[in-house]
Design a protein around this motif. Sequence first.
Motif, PDB file in Angstrom:
ATOM      1  N   GLU A  73       9.056  -6.395  14.445  1.00  0.00           N
ATOM      2  CA  GLU A  73       8.870  -7.599  13.887  1.00  0.00           C
ATOM      3  C   GLU A  73       8.142  -8.743  14.780  1.00  0.00           C
ATOM      4  OE1 GLU A  73      11.991 -10.930  12.504  1.00  0.00           O
ATOM      5  OE2 GLU A  73      12.185  -9.167  11.393  1.00  0.00           O
ATOM      6  N   ARG A  74       8.388  -8.438  15.946  1.00  0.00           N
ATOM      7  CA  ARG A  74       7.895  -9.706  16.785  1.00  0.00           C
ATOM      8  C   ARG A  74       6.350  -9.239  17.061  1.00  0.00           C
ATOM      9  NH1 ARG A  74       9.278 -13.653  20.040  1.00  0.00           N
ATOM     10  NH2 ARG A  74       8.369 -14.140  21.974  1.00  0.00           N
ATOM     11  N   ILE A  75       6.331  -8.112  17.249  1.00  0.00           N
ATOM     12  CA  ILE A  75       4.674  -7.487  17.191  1.00  0.00           C
ATOM     13  C   ILE A  75       4.053  -7.968  15.941  1.00  0.00           C
ATOM     14  CG2 ILE A  75       3.228  -5.550  17.330  1.00  0.00           C
ATOM     15  CD1 ILE A  75       5.485  -4.505  19.578  1.00  0.00           C
ATOM     16  N   LYS A  76       4.330  -7.602  14.980  1.00  0.00           N
ATOM     17  CA  LYS A  76       3.716  -7.750  13.410  1.00  0.00           C
ATOM     18  C   LYS A  76       3.649  -9.208  13.230  1.00  0.00           C
ATOM     19  CE  LYS A  76       2.146  -6.545   9.654  1.00  0.00           C
ATOM     20  NZ  LYS A  76       0.770  -5.731   9.813  1.00  0.00           N
ATOM     21  N   LYS A  77       4.452 -10.106  13.666  1.00  0.00           N
ATOM     22  CA  LYS A  77       4.470 -11.549  13.330  1.00  0.00           C
ATOM     23  C   LYS A  77       3.700 -12.261  14.047  1.00  0.00           C
ATOM     24  CE  LYS A  77       8.162 -12.001  10.081  1.00  0.00           C
ATOM     25  NZ  LYS A  77       9.523 -12.635  10.013  1.00  0.00           N
ATOM     26  N   CYS A  78       3.758 -12.080  15.524  1.00  0.00           N
ATOM     27  CA  CYS A  78       3.115 -12.799  16.800  1.00  0.00           C
ATOM     28  C   CYS A  78       2.051 -12.310  17.394  1.00  0.00           C
ATOM     29  CB  CYS A  78       4.462 -13.046  17.691  1.00  0.00           C
ATOM     30  SG  CYS A  78       6.015 -14.050  17.035  1.00  0.00           S
ATOM     31  N   GLN A  86      13.300  10.018  11.597  1.00  0.00           N
ATOM     32  CA  GLN A  86      11.949   9.548  11.121  1.00  0.00           C
ATOM     33  C   GLN A  86      12.083   8.595  10.497  1.00  0.00           C
ATOM     34  OE1 GLN A  86       8.508  11.885  10.122  1.00  0.00           O
ATOM     35  NE2 GLN A  86       9.568  13.556  10.637  1.00  0.00           N
ATOM     36  N   TYR A  87      13.172   8.568   9.339  1.00  0.00           N
ATOM     37  CA  TYR A  87      13.326   7.435   8.241  1.00  0.00           C
ATOM     38  C   TYR A  87      13.835   6.305   9.113  1.00  0.00           C
ATOM     39  CZ  TYR A  87      18.477   8.016   8.254  1.00  0.00           C
ATOM     40  OH  TYR A  87      19.883   8.144   8.336  1.00  0.00           O
ATOM     41  N   GLU A  88      14.511   6.178  10.158  1.00  0.00           N
ATOM     42  CA  GLU A  88      15.070   5.038  10.872  1.00  0.00           C
ATOM     43  C   GLU A  88      13.785   4.320  11.336  1.00  0.00           C
ATOM     44  OE1 GLU A  88      19.215   5.968  12.589  1.00  0.00           O
ATOM     45  OE2 GLU A  88      17.993   7.281  13.335  1.00  0.00           O
ATOM     46  N   ILE A  89      12.962   5.185  12.069  1.00  0.00           N
ATOM     47  CA  ILE A  89      11.790   4.269  12.569  1.00  0.00           C
ATOM     48  C   ILE A  89      10.822   3.708  11.542  1.00  0.00           C
ATOM     49  CG2 ILE A  89       9.553   4.636  13.982  1.00  0.00           C
ATOM     50  CD1 ILE A  89      12.035   5.051  15.687  1.00  0.00           C
ATOM     51  N   LYS A  90      10.610   4.531  10.415  1.00  0.00           N
ATOM     52  CA  LYS A  90       9.924   4.045   9.303  1.00  0.00           C
ATOM     53  C   LYS A  90      10.460   2.913   8.683  1.00  0.00           C
ATOM     54  CE  LYS A  90       7.824   8.486   7.996  1.00  0.00           C
ATOM     55  NZ  LYS A  90       7.439   9.394   7.150  1.00  0.00           N
ATOM     56  N   LYS A 131       9.010  -0.867   8.285  1.00  0.00           N
ATOM     57  CA  LYS A 131       8.927  -1.476   7.126  1.00  0.00           C
ATOM     58  C   LYS A 131       9.459  -2.742   7.117  1.00  0.00           C
ATOM     59  CE  LYS A 131       8.331   2.836   4.208  1.00  0.00           C
ATOM     60  NZ  LYS A 131       8.987   3.701   3.308  1.00  0.00           N
ATOM     61  N   LYS A 132      10.651  -2.874   7.371  1.00  0.00           N
ATOM     62  CA  LYS A 132      11.246  -4.240   7.590  1.00  0.00           C
ATOM     63  C   LYS A 132      10.608  -5.122   8.256  1.00  0.00           C
ATOM     64  CE  LYS A 132      16.053  -2.738   6.916  1.00  0.00           C
ATOM     65  NZ  LYS A 132      17.267  -2.491   7.333  1.00  0.00           N
ATOM     66  N   ALA A 133       9.903  -5.016   9.401  1.00  0.00           N
ATOM     67  CA  ALA A 133       9.194  -5.838  10.100  1.00  0.00           C
ATOM     68  C   ALA A 133       7.709  -5.996   9.689  1.00  0.00           C
ATOM     69  CB  ALA A 133       8.735  -4.958  11.493  1.00  0.00           C
ATOM     70  N   SER A 192       9.970  19.860  15.221  1.00  0.00           N
ATOM     71  CA  SER A 192       8.943  19.001  16.006  1.00  0.00           C
ATOM     72  C   SER A 192       9.869  18.661  17.122  1.00  0.00           C
ATOM     73  CB  SER A 192       8.148  18.132  15.286  1.00  0.00           C
ATOM     74  OG  SER A 192       7.307  18.583  14.356  1.00  0.00           O
ATOM     75  N   GLN A 193       9.404  18.416  18.392  1.00  0.00           N
ATOM     76  CA  GLN A 193      10.141  17.924  19.441  1.00  0.00           C
ATOM     77  C   GLN A 193       9.668  16.600  19.868  1.00  0.00           C
ATOM     78  OE1 GLN A 193      11.283  20.551  22.714  1.00  0.00           O
ATOM     79  NE2 GLN A 193      10.975  22.307  21.688  1.00  0.00           N
ATOM     80  N   ARG A 194       8.356  16.208  19.348  1.00  0.00           N
ATOM     81  CA  ARG A 194       7.873  15.064  19.790  1.00  0.00           C
ATOM     82  C   ARG A 194       7.007  14.514  18.502  1.00  0.00           C
ATOM     83  NH1 ARG A 194       7.510  12.191  24.146  1.00  0.00           N
ATOM     84  NH2 ARG A 194       8.108  13.761  25.563  1.00  0.00           N
ATOM     85  N   ILE A 195       6.943  13.460  18.052  1.00  0.00           N
ATOM     86  CA  ILE A 195       6.084  13.060  16.927  1.00  0.00           C
ATOM     87  C   ILE A 195       5.547  11.776  17.194  1.00  0.00           C
ATOM     88  CG2 ILE A 195       6.439  12.025  14.642  1.00  0.00           C
ATOM     89  CD1 ILE A 195       8.609  13.768  14.049  1.00  0.00           C
ATOM     90  N   ILE A 196       4.365  11.504  16.734  1.00  0.00           N
ATOM     91  CA  ILE A 196       3.413  10.268  16.743  1.00  0.00           C
ATOM     92  C   ILE A 196       3.671   9.425  15.532  1.00  0.00           C
ATOM     93  CG2 ILE A 196       1.124   9.326  16.907  1.00  0.00           C
ATOM     94  CD1 ILE A 196       1.843  10.758  19.653  1.00  0.00           C
ATOM     95  N   PHE A 197       3.852   8.055  15.639  1.00  0.00           N
ATOM     96  CA  PHE A 197       3.674   7.202  14.543  1.00  0.00           C
ATOM     97  C   PHE A 197       2.496   6.380  14.896  1.00  0.00           C
ATOM     98  CE2 PHE A 197       8.088   8.346  14.645  1.00  0.00           C
ATOM     99  CZ  PHE A 197       8.730   8.278  13.359  1.00  0.00           C
ATOM    100  N   VAL A 198       1.862   6.164  13.548  1.00  0.00           N
ATOM    101  CA  VAL A 198       0.814   5.298  13.527  1.00  0.00           C
ATOM    102  C   VAL A 198       1.155   4.257  12.447  1.00  0.00           C
ATOM    103  CG1 VAL A 198      -1.830   4.853  13.410  1.00  0.00           C
ATOM    104  CG2 VAL A 198      -0.677   7.171  14.331  1.00  0.00           C
ATOM    105  N   ALA A 199       1.045   2.789  12.610  1.00  0.00           N
ATOM    106  CA  ALA A 199       1.273   1.944  11.682  1.00  0.00           C
ATOM    107  C   ALA A 199       0.229   0.854  11.893  1.00  0.00           C
ATOM    108  CB  ALA A 199       2.634   1.582  11.878  1.00  0.00           C
ATOM    109  N   ARG A 200       0.106   0.067  10.395  1.00  0.00           N
ATOM    110  CA  ARG A 200      -0.537  -1.464  10.493  1.00  0.00           C
ATOM    111  C   ARG A 200      -0.079  -2.019   9.650  1.00  0.00           C
ATOM    112  NH1 ARG A 200      -6.370   1.005   9.529  1.00  0.00           N
ATOM    113  NH2 ARG A 200      -6.930  -0.605  10.721  1.00  0.00           N
TER     114      ARG A 200
END
Length: 247
Positions: A127-132, A209-213, A217-219, A239-247
């Motif tokens: 949230e801090r990253i997204k807003k500020c 995954q759903y926790e991160i997503k 979303k809340k942010a 999968s042992q490692r996953i990449i997340f990409v968001a904007r």
Amino acid sequence: MNSYKNFADYYDQLMTEDINYEKIADYIENIFSENDINPELVCDLACGTGNITIPLAKRGYEMIAVDKSVQMLNAAREKASHANLDILFLNQNITKLDLYGTCDAFLCMIDGINYILNPYSLEKMFERIKKCFINPHGLIVFDISTFYKLSEIIGCNTFIHDGDDIFYSWENKYYKEKKLSDMYLNFFVKEKHGYRRFSERHLQRAYKQYEIKNALKKAGFTDIKTYEYLTFNEPSNKSQRIIFVAR
């Protein structure tokens, strides 16, 4: 805990055996291209010894690098100085990020997110990253060691590394109810007059995954994608490692 006070001196020697940082930098640039973004200023969170920060700086990106370990940052600064790179290094906890302005992209690679043990703190960081701190249409890219990896592969197992100059035992305990992986590492490092012993303890949270997503979303992040590590394929339940990409 998680300070890397002694480990910082040997981190690169051990990690570069298993991780190709140039390949990660290539992948990050491909992510930028796939998302039609050409960032000028990039912030590397939990940057460690700068193994991703420095290759990207060499490719022309203006970099800010953040880590809470003074020892890791000192190692990164030294490498940047040897390469004649002008990088802003900040000694901060990434959950309490305080930048001087905004960035075009944020990175957090090699388990940095897993070290955020409190899901609420993770949500607030996003949230801090997204807003500020992120510019409009900016991108955040990070990876996690998956729930499957931490709970099943690492689990309560012990691993041994027996190198020419470094021996270590890596003992793990997984706490199912808390979703925490407790890692205890015992190092024996060969020196001039024998071996030096030191220990490190690290805690990581096993996020699904759903926790991160949901936290993203809340942010306020809306376009959220997940990929198998260093590919553009869909991750699987193994999968042992996953990449997340968001904007």
